[in-house]
Design a protein around this motif. Structure first.
Motif, PDB file in Angstrom:
ATOM      1  N   ALA A 302     -15.467 -14.362  -9.656  1.00  0.00           N
ATOM      2  CA  ALA A 302     -14.904 -14.884 -10.919  1.00  0.00           C
ATOM      3  C   ALA A 302     -14.068 -16.120 -10.608  1.00  0.00           C
ATOM      4  CB  ALA A 302     -14.047 -13.820 -11.599  1.00  0.00           C
ATOM      5  N   ARG A 303     -13.737 -16.873 -11.644  1.00  0.00           N
ATOM      6  CA  ARG A 303     -12.938 -18.098 -11.471  1.00  0.00           C
ATOM      7  C   ARG A 303     -11.454 -17.731 -11.391  1.00  0.00           C
ATOM      8  NH1 ARG A 303     -15.129 -21.498 -16.479  1.00  0.00           N
ATOM      9  NH2 ARG A 303     -15.296 -19.377 -17.287  1.00  0.00           N
ATOM     10  N   ILE A 304     -10.878 -17.938 -10.228  1.00  0.00           N
ATOM     11  CA  ILE A 304      -9.478 -17.563  -9.989  1.00  0.00           C
ATOM     12  C   ILE A 304      -8.558 -18.626 -10.582  1.00  0.00           C
ATOM     13  CG2 ILE A 304      -7.742 -17.169  -8.199  1.00  0.00           C
ATOM     14  CD1 ILE A 304     -10.035 -16.087  -6.440  1.00  0.00           C
ATOM     15  N   THR A 305      -7.508 -18.174 -11.261  1.00  0.00           N
ATOM     16  CA  THR A 305      -6.548 -19.092 -11.892  1.00  0.00           C
ATOM     17  C   THR A 305      -5.145 -19.000 -11.292  1.00  0.00           C
ATOM     18  OG1 THR A 305      -6.099 -17.428 -13.576  1.00  0.00           O
ATOM     19  CG2 THR A 305      -7.775 -19.086 -14.099  1.00  0.00           C
ATOM     20  N   CYS A 306      -4.802 -17.838 -10.689  1.00  0.00           N
ATOM     21  CA  CYS A 306      -3.457 -17.652 -10.147  1.00  0.00           C
ATOM     22  C   CYS A 306      -3.487 -16.587  -9.060  1.00  0.00           C
ATOM     23  CB  CYS A 306      -2.462 -17.276 -11.244  1.00  0.00           C
ATOM     24  SG  CYS A 306      -3.022 -15.907 -12.276  1.00  0.00           S
ATOM     25  N   LEU A 307      -2.404 -16.541  -8.250  1.00  0.00           N
ATOM     26  CA  LEU A 307      -2.365 -15.644  -7.100  1.00  0.00           C
ATOM     27  C   LEU A 307      -0.940 -15.220  -6.814  1.00  0.00           C
ATOM     28  CD1 LEU A 307      -4.286 -15.947  -3.783  1.00  0.00           C
ATOM     29  CD2 LEU A 307      -1.811 -15.884  -3.688  1.00  0.00           C
ATOM     30  N   SER A 308      -0.798 -13.984  -6.280  1.00  0.00           N
ATOM     31  CA  SER A 308       0.507 -13.479  -5.874  1.00  0.00           C
ATOM     32  C   SER A 308       0.308 -12.443  -4.781  1.00  0.00           C
ATOM     33  CB  SER A 308       1.241 -12.857  -7.060  1.00  0.00           C
ATOM     34  OG  SER A 308       2.491 -12.347  -6.659  1.00  0.00           O
ATOM     35  N   LEU A 309       1.345 -12.249  -3.948  1.00  0.00           N
ATOM     36  CA  LEU A 309       1.333 -11.229  -2.901  1.00  0.00           C
ATOM     37  C   LEU A 309       2.317 -10.124  -3.282  1.00  0.00           C
ATOM     38  CD1 LEU A 309       1.336 -13.440   0.317  1.00  0.00           C
ATOM     39  CD2 LEU A 309      -0.618 -12.592  -0.975  1.00  0.00           C
ATOM     40  N   ALA A 310       1.929  -8.870  -3.013  1.00  0.00           N
ATOM     41  CA  ALA A 310       2.745  -7.728  -3.437  1.00  0.00           C
ATOM     42  C   ALA A 310       2.767  -6.664  -2.360  1.00  0.00           C
ATOM     43  CB  ALA A 310       2.201  -7.138  -4.731  1.00  0.00           C
ATOM     44  N   HIS A 311       3.778  -5.781  -2.442  1.00  0.00           N
ATOM     45  CA  HIS A 311       3.866  -4.626  -1.546  1.00  0.00           C
ATOM     46  C   HIS A 311       2.762  -3.636  -1.879  1.00  0.00           C
ATOM     47  CE1 HIS A 311       7.843  -5.537   0.142  1.00  0.00           C
ATOM     48  NE2 HIS A 311       8.131  -6.018  -1.040  1.00  0.00           N
ATOM     49  N   THR A 312       2.415  -2.817  -0.904  1.00  0.00           N
ATOM     50  CA  THR A 312       1.484  -1.706  -1.145  1.00  0.00           C
ATOM     51  C   THR A 312       2.274  -0.413  -1.168  1.00  0.00           C
ATOM     52  OG1 THR A 312       1.072  -1.561   1.223  1.00  0.00           O
ATOM     53  CG2 THR A 312      -0.492  -2.842  -0.088  1.00  0.00           C
ATOM     54  N   TYR A 313       1.993   0.416  -2.178  1.00  0.00           N
ATOM     55  CA  TYR A 313       2.703   1.689  -2.361  1.00  0.00           C
ATOM     56  C   TYR A 313       1.685   2.816  -2.437  1.00  0.00           C
ATOM     57  CZ  TYR A 313       7.009  -0.842  -3.243  1.00  0.00           C
ATOM     58  OH  TYR A 313       8.116  -1.628  -3.102  1.00  0.00           O
ATOM     59  N   LYS A 314       0.812   2.851  -1.432  1.00  0.00           N
ATOM     60  CA  LYS A 314      -0.260   3.861  -1.445  1.00  0.00           C
ATOM     61  C   LYS A 314       0.308   5.263  -1.316  1.00  0.00           C
ATOM     62  CE  LYS A 314      -4.422   5.236   1.054  1.00  0.00           C
ATOM     63  NZ  LYS A 314      -5.299   4.934   2.200  1.00  0.00           N
ATOM     64  N   ASP A 315       1.194   5.470  -0.336  1.00  0.00           N
ATOM     65  CA  ASP A 315       1.717   6.800  -0.037  1.00  0.00           C
ATOM     66  C   ASP A 315       3.129   6.995  -0.581  1.00  0.00           C
ATOM     67  OD1 ASP A 315      -0.620   7.312   1.346  1.00  0.00           O
ATOM     68  OD2 ASP A 315       0.175   6.440   3.192  1.00  0.00           O
ATOM     69  N   LEU A 316       3.495   6.237  -1.604  1.00  0.00           N
ATOM     70  CA  LEU A 316       4.862   6.317  -2.106  1.00  0.00           C
ATOM     71  C   LEU A 316       5.145   7.675  -2.749  1.00  0.00           C
ATOM     72  CD1 LEU A 316       7.488   4.719  -2.528  1.00  0.00           C
ATOM     73  CD2 LEU A 316       6.645   4.116  -4.767  1.00  0.00           C
ATOM     74  N   VAL A 317       4.198   8.188  -3.527  1.00  0.00           N
ATOM     75  CA  VAL A 317       4.395   9.478  -4.195  1.00  0.00           C
ATOM     76  C   VAL A 317       4.549  10.576  -3.151  1.00  0.00           C
ATOM     77  CG1 VAL A 317       3.388  11.136  -5.786  1.00  0.00           C
ATOM     78  CG2 VAL A 317       3.112   8.691  -6.211  1.00  0.00           C
ATOM     79  N   ARG A 318       3.708  10.518  -2.107  1.00  0.00           N
ATOM     80  CA  ARG A 318       3.796  11.509  -1.043  1.00  0.00           C
ATOM     81  C   ARG A 318       5.147  11.427  -0.343  1.00  0.00           C
ATOM     82  NH1 ARG A 318      -0.938  10.958   3.052  1.00  0.00           N
ATOM     83  NH2 ARG A 318      -2.111  11.274   1.115  1.00  0.00           N
ATOM     84  N   LYS A 319       5.619  10.199  -0.106  1.00  0.00           N
ATOM     85  CA  LYS A 319       6.921  10.022   0.545  1.00  0.00           C
ATOM     86  C   LYS A 319       8.043  10.593  -0.322  1.00  0.00           C
ATOM     87  CE  LYS A 319       5.744   5.916   3.243  1.00  0.00           C
ATOM     88  NZ  LYS A 319       5.936   4.461   3.397  1.00  0.00           N
ATOM     89  N   GLU A 320       7.939  10.390  -1.643  1.00  0.00           N
ATOM     90  CA  GLU A 320       8.963  10.922  -2.543  1.00  0.00           C
ATOM     91  C   GLU A 320       8.991  12.451  -2.474  1.00  0.00           C
ATOM     92  OE1 GLU A 320       8.205   9.409  -6.399  1.00  0.00           O
ATOM     93  OE2 GLU A 320       9.043   7.430  -5.967  1.00  0.00           O
ATOM     94  N   VAL A 321       7.807  13.069  -2.431  1.00  0.00           N
ATOM     95  CA  VAL A 321       7.747  14.534  -2.346  1.00  0.00           C
ATOM     96  C   VAL A 321       8.372  15.010  -1.037  1.00  0.00           C
ATOM     97  CG1 VAL A 321       6.173  16.492  -2.170  1.00  0.00           C
ATOM     98  CG2 VAL A 321       5.741  14.692  -3.855  1.00  0.00           C
ATOM     99  N   GLU A 322       8.044  14.321   0.057  1.00  0.00           N
ATOM    100  CA  GLU A 322       8.598  14.702   1.355  1.00  0.00           C
ATOM    101  C   GLU A 322      10.116  14.566   1.375  1.00  0.00           C
ATOM    102  OE1 GLU A 322       6.589  12.333   4.189  1.00  0.00           O
ATOM    103  OE2 GLU A 322       4.705  13.459   4.088  1.00  0.00           O
ATOM    104  N   SER A 323      10.603  13.471   0.786  1.00  0.00           N
ATOM    105  CA  SER A 323      12.054  13.261   0.755  1.00  0.00           C
ATOM    106  C   SER A 323      12.745  14.352  -0.064  1.00  0.00           C
ATOM    107  CB  SER A 323      12.378  11.888   0.167  1.00  0.00           C
ATOM    108  OG  SER A 323      11.961  11.810  -1.183  1.00  0.00           O
ATOM    109  N   LYS A 324      12.124  14.778  -1.187  1.00  0.00           N
ATOM    110  CA  LYS A 324      12.697  15.866  -1.993  1.00  0.00           C
ATOM    111  C   LYS A 324      12.744  17.166  -1.191  1.00  0.00           C
ATOM    112  CE  LYS A 324      11.483  14.138  -6.564  1.00  0.00           C
ATOM    113  NZ  LYS A 324      10.636  14.357  -7.765  1.00  0.00           N
ATOM    114  N   GLU A 325      11.663  17.449  -0.440  1.00  0.00           N
ATOM    115  CA  GLU A 325      11.636  18.666   0.372  1.00  0.00           C
ATOM    116  C   GLU A 325      12.740  18.646   1.433  1.00  0.00           C
ATOM    117  OE1 GLU A 325       7.729  18.916   1.935  1.00  0.00           O
ATOM    118  OE2 GLU A 325       6.824  19.641   0.056  1.00  0.00           O
TER     119      GLU A 325
END
Length: 500
Positions: A302-325
């Motif tokens: 597709a025709r790209i108009t804009c771009l940005s870089l972002a963090h990845t939060y793949k395992d964030l939910v799992r980390k939150e559960v572990e921290s609660k435990e």
């Protein structure tokens, strides 16, 4: 953007907006110095072309020609809302460095500031550039200032602490008609410099001198610019080239043919550079001041108009559960019973026995205190009960005495009344009559009625015949004479007594 990119860790995510209304995400993995780019998501939240994308922490925002700003939560990969504060195409989005606010500028001439998290509108400048379109916006690394350019040809500086314009610089005398079409404004990482790009020229400004330090001209139109360091910039051109320029010497340190079509946007983190082309190509590069080496490439189709870089939060939910435990286990350890003692050495055993003996002695003392308090409470309770009983007995005695006194006072009166009733004859007759009536009278009482009872037989009515006379008012003697005359009766004459 560059300040956020420097803080990014590996892996990170490349997010691009397209003319076909799609927002696409690509995850970058580094496995033993070998980079891989994998597609992570694709959304179709907009109904018109996307013009700008911005990210900060786990917030992601995109906007375009449909006049809306779409918000995403990168922790849970879902859309968190839409902002509809503008009435025309949104040209630029920018987060503050600490990620507290999101700024947007539009063709309707307005600039808005929204608080991140609750997404409430905190400030709006409805006519930021005298009602003309606002092309772009850049926030200082400190988050206290912002620069904006518009079709009025004026570069405006905004005080973000006070929420008002600080000063304005008219660019028309120097740039002439180009002053209305400035779409690139960038701050240096230190915030001591900023640049403007238009057509084939780049103007470097100094904050101290408040004027132009250097002017760079090229043989192709400048599309995008990124500060790699305070004195090093990367420039993307319409012909597909990427060049590095040293701002101290104004020399080109590196020039390479990056894409077959124009380089639409550039972003960097540490020693990695990401470039995107209007053809749909996304390329990952490793760079230094004099070289640019390609690591990986992908085409989004597709025709790209804009771009940005972002963090990845793949395992964030799992980390939150572990921290609660972990927190729960810590609380359980804190609330452990006193009897549960973990012993590792003999010394610890002696210390534990001493502690247990002290605790037992203290518990015995506490039990004695409680027993004494309980006995005291029971004694006080019994005393209160005895007082209540005494009060009740005294009150009863008082009542009995008062009733006896009343009887003593009333006895002579009662005797007098009884004697008077016995001696009075009328009272005797009344008593007798009442007794007789009680014997003879029926049980039910008959109510007296006011009606007059009729006699058992009718009375005879005597008819009176009145004489018919002409003169109704004549006296009775004259009436008799007339009647006799009619009948022919001669009245007798009275005899006169002769007295002898």
């Amino acid at each position: 953007m560059h300040s956020d990119a420097q803080r990014l860790s590996n892996p990170f995510e490349i997010i691009v907006g397209t003319y076909e209304q799609y927002l696409l995400g690509y995850k970058v993995h580094n496995i033993v110095n070998e980079y891989k780019i994998e597609k992570s998501f694709a959304t179709h939240s907009h109904v018109a072309s996307i013009r700008t994308v911005a990210s900060s922490k786990y917030h992601l925002a995109s906007a375009g020609a449909d006049e809306t700003v779409c918000l995403y939560d990168m922790r849970y990969r879902r859309e968190s809302g839409k902002l509809m504060h503008h009435k025309d195409t949104v040209n630029c989005l920018a987060f503050t460095p600490e990620g507290s606010h999101l700024f947007a500028c539009s063709n309707d001439g307005s600039i808005t500031a929204v608080h991140c998290g609750n997404w409430q509108l905190e400030k709006i400048w409805p006519t930021a550039h005298k009602g003309t379109a606002v092309n772009t916006l850049a926030i200082h690394p400190t988050g206290k200032l912002a620069l904006s350019s518009g079709e009025d040809g004026v570069l405006r500086t905004w005080n973000l602490i006070k929420g008002r314009q600080a000063y304005a610089t008219n660019l028309v005398p120097r740039l002439k008609s180009n002053a209305k079409w400035i779409t690139v404004i960038k701050w240096s990482p230190s915030g001591e410099k900023y640049l403007l790009a238009v057509n084939e020229s780049i103007y470097i400004y100094s904050v101290e001198s408040a004027g132009i330090d250097r002017e760079l001209t090229f043989d192709s139109k400048v599309i995008c610019v990124e500060f790699l360091k305070d004195d090093l910039i990367a420039v993307g051109f319409e012909n597909g080239d990427i060049r590095f320029c040293d701002l101290k010497t104004s020399l080109h340190t590196m020039n390479t043919k990056a894409h077959s079509m124009r380089v639409k946007c550039i972003a960097h983190m540490n020693d990695l550079l990401v470039s995107a082309s209007s053809s749909g190509e996304i390329k990952l590069w490793r760079y230094n001041k004099h070289s640019l080496d390609m690591l990986q490439t992908v085409n989004c189709g597709a025709r790209i108009t804009c771009l940005s870089l972002a963090h990845t939060y793949k395992d964030l939910v799992r980390k939150e559960v572990e921290s609660k435990e972990k927190e729960e286990t810590k609380k359980e350890n804190r609330l452990r019973l006193k009897q549960e003692v973990i012993i590792e050495n003999e010394e610890d055993l002696e210390v534990a026995s001493i502690r247990n003996s002290k605790e037992k002695a203290q518990e015995k003392k506490n039990e004695k205190k409680r027993a004494i308090e309980d006995t005291e409470d029971s004694v006080q309770h019994s005393k209160k009960k005895a007082l209540k009983v005494k009060k009740a007995i005294i009150s009863k005695k008082k009542r009995d005495r008062s009733s006896e006194m009343e009887d003593i006072v009333d006895k002579p009166k009662k005797k007098r009344l009884l004697k008077a009733n016995e001696t009075n004859p009328s009272n005797k007759k009344r008593k007798e009559n009442s007794a007789a009536s009680q014997v003879t009278s029926p049980a039910k009482k008959v109510k007296k009625s006011n009606k007059v009872e009729e006699p058992p037989f009718p009375r005879k009515k005597h008819k009176v015949k009145l004489p018919t006379t002409d003169v109704e008012d004549a006296p009775p003697r004259k009436i008799k004479k007339k009647v006799n005359a009619e009948k022919g009766v001669v009245p007798k004459k009275k005899k006169k007594k002769i007295m002898g």
